[in-house]
Write an enzyme that holds these catalytic residues in place. Sequence first.
Site, PDB file in Angstrom:
ATOM      1  N   GLY A  45      -5.850  12.002 -30.425  1.00  0.00           N
ATOM      2  CA  GLY A  45      -4.736  11.365 -29.736  1.00  0.00           C
ATOM      3  C   GLY A  45      -4.989  11.401 -28.249  1.00  0.00           C
ATOM      4  O   GLY A  45      -5.757  12.238 -27.751  1.00  0.00           O
ATOM      5  N   GLN A  50      -2.632  11.479 -19.536  1.00  0.00           N
ATOM      6  CA  GLN A  50      -3.924  12.160 -19.569  1.00  0.00           C
ATOM      7  C   GLN A  50      -5.028  11.355 -18.897  1.00  0.00           C
ATOM      8  O   GLN A  50      -6.109  11.893 -18.647  1.00  0.00           O
ATOM      9  CB  GLN A  50      -4.326  12.470 -21.004  1.00  0.00           C
ATOM     10  N   CYS A  94      -6.166  20.393 -26.682  1.00  0.00           N
ATOM     11  CA  CYS A  94      -5.823  19.214 -25.890  1.00  0.00           C
ATOM     12  C   CYS A  94      -7.018  18.815 -25.036  1.00  0.00           C
ATOM     13  O   CYS A  94      -7.680  19.676 -24.460  1.00  0.00           O
ATOM     14  CB  CYS A  94      -4.621  19.546 -24.999  1.00  0.00           C
ATOM     15  N   LEU A  95      -7.270  17.513 -24.946  1.00  0.00           N
ATOM     16  CA  LEU A  95      -8.394  17.028 -24.141  1.00  0.00           C
ATOM     17  C   LEU A  95      -8.222  17.366 -22.660  1.00  0.00           C
ATOM     18  O   LEU A  95      -9.201  17.503 -21.936  1.00  0.00           O
ATOM     19  CB  LEU A  95      -8.567  15.519 -24.321  1.00  0.00           C
ATOM     20  N   HIS A 136       2.679  16.100 -30.483  1.00  0.00           N
ATOM     21  CA  HIS A 136       1.836  16.586 -29.387  1.00  0.00           C
ATOM     22  C   HIS A 136       1.686  15.499 -28.312  1.00  0.00           C
ATOM     23  O   HIS A 136       1.873  15.761 -27.123  1.00  0.00           O
ATOM     24  CB  HIS A 136       0.461  17.000 -29.931  1.00  0.00           C
ATOM     25  N   GLU A 137       1.358  14.282 -28.735  1.00  0.00           N
ATOM     26  CA  GLU A 137       1.181  13.186 -27.773  1.00  0.00           C
ATOM     27  C   GLU A 137       2.509  12.796 -27.128  1.00  0.00           C
ATOM     28  O   GLU A 137       2.565  12.478 -25.948  1.00  0.00           O
ATOM     29  CB  GLU A 137       0.514  11.982 -28.434  1.00  0.00           C
ATOM     30  N   HIS A 140       3.357  14.739 -24.141  1.00  0.00           N
ATOM     31  CA  HIS A 140       2.687  14.280 -22.912  1.00  0.00           C
ATOM     32  C   HIS A 140       3.527  13.257 -22.156  1.00  0.00           C
ATOM     33  O   HIS A 140       3.614  13.319 -20.932  1.00  0.00           O
ATOM     34  CB  HIS A 140       1.315  13.672 -23.220  1.00  0.00           C
TER      35      HIS A 140
END
Length: 187
Positions: A45, A50, A94-95, A136-137, A140
Site C-alpha cells: 500500500g 508518503q 511502513c515504507l 493502515h493506508e 496516512h
Amino acid sequence: MKLPIVAYGDPVLKKHGEEVDKEYPDLQKLIADMFETMYHANGVGLAAPQIGLPIRLFIVDFKDDEATEGYKQVFINARILEETGEEWMFNEGCLSIPDIRENIMRKPKVQINYFDEDFVEHTEELEGMPARVVQHEYDHIEGKLFTDRVSVLRKAMLKGKLDNISKGIVDIDYKMRFPKKSKRKAR
C-alpha cells in the site's frame, strides 16, 4: 516514474489530507506513478502523503496467500464509516519507516466509502488483511502513522531508530526523501 518516499519526521506525514476533485492535475499519471513506486519498494500500500502530497489518495495491491485472489484498489477521498469486531494484533511495517515493525491492534472488519480512479463512488465492507491494509493506508491520509498506535514506552524505545530514519541513516533499496538529512558536504 518511481517517486521518492517521504521518511519518518517529515511534516507532510502528520497532515490531514485534503479532498481530491476530478480536475486534480495528472491524477491518472500520479496513480500510475504511485503503483510503480510501491511495487519497486515491495510495498502492499502507498498513500499520497508518503510521496509528499497531503491529499486523500491511497492505493493497495497485495495477495494475502496462495488461496486468495489478492486485492488491488485505488481509494480517493476515503472515509471509514465503521470498524467492527474484536481487535487483533499483526506485525506492521511502513515504507516511510523502514526497518521498524511493530505489533499493532486493529479491528478485523471495516466499512469504507471512497471513489475509485474513475470517480465512481463505492461503499465496501472489507475483512481480515484487506481491512488491515486499508486501515493502515487510511491512517496516512488522516495524518497518523502506525508508530502512533504503539505505547508511549515503546515509542520512547524506538526514538533513536526513528531519529536515524529521519536523518537518512537507514539501509534501503528504494528512493527516499529524509527531512533531517544533513545537506552539508562531507570533507
